[in-house]
Design an enzyme around this catalytic site. Structure first.
Site, mmCIF file in Angstrom:
data_model
loop_
_atom_site.group_PDB
_atom_site.id
_atom_site.type_symbol
_atom_site.label_atom_id
_atom_site.label_comp_id
_atom_site.label_asym_id
_atom_site.label_seq_id
_atom_site.Cartn_x
_atom_site.Cartn_y
_atom_site.Cartn_z
ATOM 1 N N ARG A 7 0.816 -1.226 0.000
ATOM 2 C CA ARG A 7 0.000 0.000 0.000
ATOM 3 C C ARG A 7 0.847 1.273 0.000
ATOM 4 O O ARG A 7 0.571 2.211 -0.750
ATOM 5 C CB ARG A 7 -0.945 0.010 1.208
ATOM 6 C CG ARG A 7 -2.206 -0.764 0.976
ATOM 7 C CD ARG A 7 -3.157 -0.652 2.179
ATOM 8 N NE ARG A 7 -4.019 -1.809 2.204
ATOM 9 C CZ ARG A 7 -5.181 -1.893 1.570
ATOM 10 N NH1 ARG A 7 -5.643 -0.884 0.874
ATOM 11 N NH2 ARG A 7 -5.895 -3.001 1.642
ATOM 12 N N HIS A 16 -19.593 9.325 1.609
ATOM 13 C CA HIS A 16 -20.012 8.001 2.084
ATOM 14 C C HIS A 16 -21.540 7.927 2.038
ATOM 15 O O HIS A 16 -22.220 8.862 2.475
ATOM 16 C CB HIS A 16 -19.513 7.765 3.507
ATOM 17 C CG HIS A 16 -19.894 6.420 4.034
ATOM 18 N ND1 HIS A 16 -19.257 5.261 3.622
ATOM 19 C CD2 HIS A 16 -20.850 6.035 4.903
ATOM 20 C CE1 HIS A 16 -19.825 4.226 4.217
ATOM 21 N NE2 HIS A 16 -20.787 4.664 5.010
HETATM 22 C C1 GRF Z 1 -21.064 6.329 -3.982
HETATM 23 O O1 GRF Z 1 -22.252 5.794 -3.463
HETATM 24 C C2 GRF Z 1 -20.181 6.840 -2.895
HETATM 25 O O2 GRF Z 1 -20.887 7.392 -1.839
HETATM 26 C C3 GRF Z 1 -19.463 5.610 -2.451
HETATM 27 O O3 GRF Z 1 -19.211 4.892 -3.634
HETATM 28 C C4 GRF Z 1 -20.189 5.241 -4.602
HETATM 29 C C5 GRF Z 1 -19.458 5.734 -5.805
HETATM 30 O O4 GRF Z 1 -20.303 6.017 -6.890
HETATM 31 N N1 GRF Z 1 -18.285 5.959 -1.696
HETATM 32 P P1 GRF Z 1 -19.737 6.790 -8.145
HETATM 33 O O5 GRF Z 1 -18.507 6.031 -8.635
HETATM 34 O O6 GRF Z 1 -19.392 8.188 -7.725
HETATM 35 O O7 GRF Z 1 -20.839 6.755 -9.169
#
Ligand code: GRF
Length: 216
Positions: free
Chosen positions: A67, A111
Protein backbone atom coordinates in the site's frame (compact mmCIF):
# COMPACT_ATOMS: atom_id res chain seq x y z
CA UNK A 1 -10.06 34.73 -7.23
CA UNK A 2 -7.99 31.62 -7.96
CA UNK A 3 -10.03 28.46 -7.98
CA UNK A 4 -9.19 25.64 -5.59
CA UNK A 5 -7.46 22.82 -7.45
CA UNK A 6 -8.95 19.37 -6.92
CA UNK A 7 -7.59 15.87 -7.34
CA UNK A 8 -10.43 13.35 -7.66
CA UNK A 9 -9.72 9.69 -6.87
CA UNK A 10 -12.12 7.11 -8.26
CA UNK A 11 -12.48 3.35 -8.72
CA UNK A 12 -15.61 2.91 -10.80
CA UNK A 13 -18.71 4.51 -12.23
CA UNK A 14 -17.66 8.06 -11.39
CA UNK A 15 -21.08 9.66 -11.02
CA UNK A 16 -19.80 11.78 -8.13
CA UNK A 17 -16.83 12.77 -10.28
CA UNK A 18 -19.40 13.79 -12.91
CA UNK A 19 -21.22 15.94 -10.35
CA UNK A 20 -17.94 17.74 -9.63
CA UNK A 21 -17.19 18.10 -13.35
CA UNK A 22 -20.63 19.62 -13.89
CA UNK A 23 -20.24 22.01 -10.94
CA UNK A 24 -16.80 23.14 -12.16
CA UNK A 25 -18.27 24.04 -15.57
CA UNK A 26 -19.79 27.11 -13.94
CA UNK A 27 -17.10 29.81 -14.04
CA UNK A 28 -18.45 31.14 -10.75
CA UNK A 29 -17.79 27.82 -8.98
CA UNK A 30 -14.71 28.30 -6.80
CA UNK A 31 -12.92 25.03 -7.65
CA UNK A 32 -11.54 23.22 -10.69
CA UNK A 33 -10.36 19.67 -11.31
CA UNK A 34 -6.60 19.41 -11.83
CA UNK A 35 -6.33 15.64 -11.81
CA UNK A 36 -8.40 12.45 -11.93
CA UNK A 37 -6.84 9.16 -10.82
CA UNK A 38 -8.37 5.70 -10.90
CA UNK A 39 -6.87 2.57 -9.39
CA UNK A 40 -9.04 0.52 -11.74
CA UNK A 41 -7.96 0.62 -15.40
CA UNK A 42 -11.47 0.15 -16.79
CA UNK A 43 -13.33 2.54 -14.50
CA UNK A 44 -16.18 4.27 -16.32
CA UNK A 45 -15.18 7.47 -14.55
CA UNK A 46 -12.02 7.63 -16.66
CA UNK A 47 -14.19 8.07 -19.75
CA UNK A 48 -16.11 10.84 -18.03
CA UNK A 49 -12.83 12.59 -17.22
CA UNK A 50 -11.55 12.26 -20.78
CA UNK A 51 -14.85 13.53 -22.21
CA UNK A 52 -14.48 16.59 -20.02
CA UNK A 53 -10.91 17.11 -21.28
CA UNK A 54 -9.36 16.37 -17.90
CA UNK A 55 -6.02 14.74 -17.13
CA UNK A 56 -6.95 11.15 -16.21
CA UNK A 57 -4.43 8.66 -14.88
CA UNK A 58 -4.54 5.01 -13.93
CA UNK A 59 -2.49 3.96 -10.91
CA UNK A 60 -3.24 0.26 -10.67
CA UNK A 61 -2.65 -0.86 -7.09
CA UNK A 62 -1.93 -4.38 -8.34
CA UNK A 63 1.33 -3.18 -9.82
CA UNK A 64 2.82 -2.19 -6.46
CA UNK A 65 4.41 -4.36 -3.77
CA UNK A 66 2.42 -2.79 -0.92
CA UNK A 67 0.00 0.00 0.00
CA UNK A 68 2.68 2.60 0.86
CA UNK A 69 4.30 2.14 -2.56
CA UNK A 70 0.91 2.54 -4.28
CA UNK A 71 0.13 5.62 -2.22
CA UNK A 72 3.56 7.14 -2.89
CA UNK A 73 2.68 7.03 -6.60
CA UNK A 74 -0.67 8.70 -5.86
CA UNK A 75 0.96 11.41 -3.76
CA UNK A 76 3.57 12.10 -6.44
CA UNK A 77 0.83 12.63 -9.05
CA UNK A 78 -1.27 14.79 -6.75
CA UNK A 79 1.72 16.96 -5.80
CA UNK A 80 2.71 17.34 -9.45
CA UNK A 81 -0.82 18.45 -10.36
CA UNK A 82 -0.77 21.22 -7.77
CA UNK A 83 -4.04 19.95 -6.28
CA UNK A 84 -4.93 21.52 -2.95
CA UNK A 85 -7.83 19.23 -2.02
CA UNK A 86 -8.10 15.50 -2.62
CA UNK A 87 -11.65 14.18 -3.15
CA UNK A 88 -12.35 10.48 -2.71
CA UNK A 89 -15.26 9.85 -5.06
CA UNK A 90 -16.03 6.17 -4.80
CA UNK A 91 -12.36 5.30 -4.29
CA UNK A 92 -12.42 1.72 -3.06
CA UNK A 93 -8.95 1.31 -1.53
CA UNK A 94 -8.31 1.64 2.18
CA UNK A 95 -5.67 4.29 2.81
CA UNK A 96 -2.77 3.99 5.26
CA UNK A 97 -2.24 6.39 8.15
CA UNK A 98 0.76 7.73 6.25
CA UNK A 99 -1.30 8.88 3.27
CA UNK A 100 -4.11 10.24 5.45
CA UNK A 101 -1.58 12.18 7.56
CA UNK A 102 0.18 13.57 4.46
CA UNK A 103 -3.14 15.01 3.24
CA UNK A 104 -4.70 15.77 6.63
CA UNK A 105 -7.54 18.30 6.37
CA UNK A 106 -7.01 18.30 2.59
CA UNK A 107 -8.68 14.95 1.99
CA UNK A 108 -12.45 14.43 1.86
CA UNK A 109 -14.67 11.43 1.22
CA UNK A 110 -18.30 10.86 0.30
CA UNK A 111 -20.01 8.00 2.08
CA UNK A 112 -23.55 6.73 1.36
CA UNK A 113 -24.91 6.82 4.90
CA UNK A 114 -25.63 9.30 7.64
CA UNK A 115 -22.37 8.86 9.51
CA UNK A 116 -21.56 7.79 12.14
CA UNK A 117 -24.27 5.24 11.32
CA UNK A 118 -23.52 2.46 8.83
CA UNK A 119 -19.81 2.78 8.17
CA UNK A 120 -18.33 0.45 5.61
CA UNK A 121 -19.93 -1.39 2.72
CA UNK A 122 -23.54 -2.41 1.94
CA UNK A 123 -24.90 0.57 3.83
CA UNK A 124 -28.28 0.57 2.11
CA UNK A 125 -29.02 -3.11 2.74
CA UNK A 126 -28.03 -2.68 6.37
CA UNK A 127 -30.15 0.45 6.84
CA UNK A 128 -33.20 -1.35 5.40
CA UNK A 129 -32.52 -4.47 7.49
CA UNK A 130 -32.27 -2.33 10.61
CA UNK A 131 -35.68 -0.85 9.94
CA UNK A 132 -34.28 2.67 9.75
CA UNK A 133 -36.75 5.28 8.54
CA UNK A 134 -34.13 7.69 7.23
CA UNK A 135 -30.96 7.20 5.20
CA UNK A 136 -28.60 9.63 3.56
CA UNK A 137 -25.05 10.56 2.72
CA UNK A 138 -22.12 12.37 4.27
CA UNK A 139 -19.10 14.33 3.06
CA UNK A 140 -16.37 14.31 5.69
CA UNK A 141 -12.68 14.93 6.19
CA UNK A 142 -10.75 11.67 6.21
CA UNK A 143 -9.08 10.33 9.31
CA UNK A 144 -7.15 7.06 9.65
CA UNK A 145 -10.16 5.06 10.87
CA UNK A 146 -12.50 4.12 8.02
CA UNK A 147 -15.47 6.48 7.45
CA UNK A 148 -14.50 8.66 10.39
CA UNK A 149 -13.64 12.34 10.49
CA UNK A 150 -15.20 15.80 10.79
CA UNK A 151 -18.55 15.97 8.97
CA UNK A 152 -18.88 18.79 6.43
CA UNK A 153 -22.31 18.27 4.82
CA UNK A 154 -25.04 15.64 5.07
CA UNK A 155 -28.31 15.05 3.28
CA UNK A 156 -31.13 12.77 4.41
CA UNK A 157 -33.72 10.85 2.42
CA UNK A 158 -36.64 8.74 3.61
CA UNK A 159 -36.56 4.95 3.48
CA UNK A 160 -39.90 4.04 1.93
CA UNK A 161 -41.97 0.87 2.28
CA UNK A 162 -40.92 -1.55 -0.43
CA UNK A 163 -37.43 -0.06 -0.83
CA UNK A 164 -34.65 -2.44 -1.76
CA UNK A 165 -30.96 -1.55 -1.68
CA UNK A 166 -31.07 -0.44 -5.32
CA UNK A 167 -34.03 1.93 -4.99
CA UNK A 168 -32.62 3.39 -1.80
CA UNK A 169 -29.15 3.74 -3.33
CA UNK A 170 -30.60 5.69 -6.26
CA UNK A 171 -32.43 8.07 -3.90
CA UNK A 172 -29.29 8.61 -1.83
CA UNK A 173 -27.05 8.97 -4.89
CA UNK A 174 -29.11 11.89 -6.18
CA UNK A 175 -28.31 13.68 -2.91
CA UNK A 176 -24.63 12.69 -3.07
CA UNK A 177 -24.44 14.60 -6.32
CA UNK A 178 -25.76 17.69 -4.52
CA UNK A 179 -23.71 17.59 -1.33
CA UNK A 180 -20.29 16.68 -2.76
CA UNK A 181 -20.03 19.83 -4.88
CA UNK A 182 -21.63 21.79 -2.01
CA UNK A 183 -18.95 20.60 0.45
CA UNK A 184 -16.15 21.40 -2.00
CA UNK A 185 -17.63 24.86 -2.47
CA UNK A 186 -17.67 25.50 1.27
CA UNK A 187 -14.02 24.47 1.57
CA UNK A 188 -13.00 26.48 -1.51
CA UNK A 189 -14.70 29.53 -0.06
CA UNK A 190 -12.61 29.12 3.09
CA UNK A 191 -15.72 28.65 5.20
CA UNK A 192 -14.80 25.36 6.85
CA UNK A 193 -12.69 25.30 9.99
CA UNK A 194 -11.91 22.23 12.05
CA UNK A 195 -12.28 22.89 15.76
CA UNK A 196 -11.90 20.02 18.25
CA UNK A 197 -12.32 17.55 15.40
CA UNK A 198 -15.63 19.02 14.30
CA UNK A 199 -16.05 20.99 11.11
CA UNK A 200 -17.45 24.46 11.78
CA UNK A 201 -19.06 26.30 8.88
CA UNK A 202 -18.59 30.05 8.92
CA UNK A 203 -21.56 32.33 8.40
CA UNK A 204 -21.69 34.44 5.28
CA UNK A 205 -24.62 33.16 3.34
CA UNK A 206 -27.24 30.54 4.12
CA UNK A 207 -25.69 27.08 4.28
CA UNK A 208 -26.46 25.43 0.97
CA UNK A 209 -30.19 26.23 0.69
CA UNK A 210 -30.27 23.84 -2.27
CA UNK A 211 -29.85 21.01 0.23
CA UNK A 212 -33.47 21.20 1.31
CA UNK A 213 -34.61 17.83 0.16
CA UNK A 214 -37.93 17.69 -1.69
CA UNK A 215 -38.23 13.98 -0.88
CA UNK A 216 -39.49 14.87 2.60
C1 GRF B 1 -21.06 6.33 -3.98
O1 GRF B 1 -22.25 5.79 -3.46
C2 GRF B 1 -20.18 6.84 -2.90
O2 GRF B 1 -20.89 7.39 -1.84
C3 GRF B 1 -19.46 5.61 -2.45
O3 GRF B 1 -19.21 4.89 -3.63
C4 GRF B 1 -20.19 5.24 -4.60
C5 GRF B 1 -19.46 5.73 -5.80
O4 GRF B 1 -20.30 6.02 -6.89
N1 GRF B 1 -18.29 5.96 -1.70
P1 GRF B 1 -19.74 6.79 -8.14
O5 GRF B 1 -18.51 6.03 -8.64
O6 GRF B 1 -19.39 8.19 -7.73
O7 GRF B 1 -20.84 6.76 -9.17
Amino acid sequence: MARLKLAVLISGRGSNLQALIDACRDPAYPAEIALVVSNEPDALGLERAKSAGLAAHVVNHRGFPDRPAFEAALTALIEKSGAQLVCLAGFMRLLTDGFVTRWRDKLINIHPSLLPAFKGLDTHARAIAAGARVAGCTVHFVRPAMDEGPIIVQAAVPILPGDDPATLAARVLAQEHVIFPAAVRLIAEGRVKIVDERAEIAEGRPLAPDLVNPAF
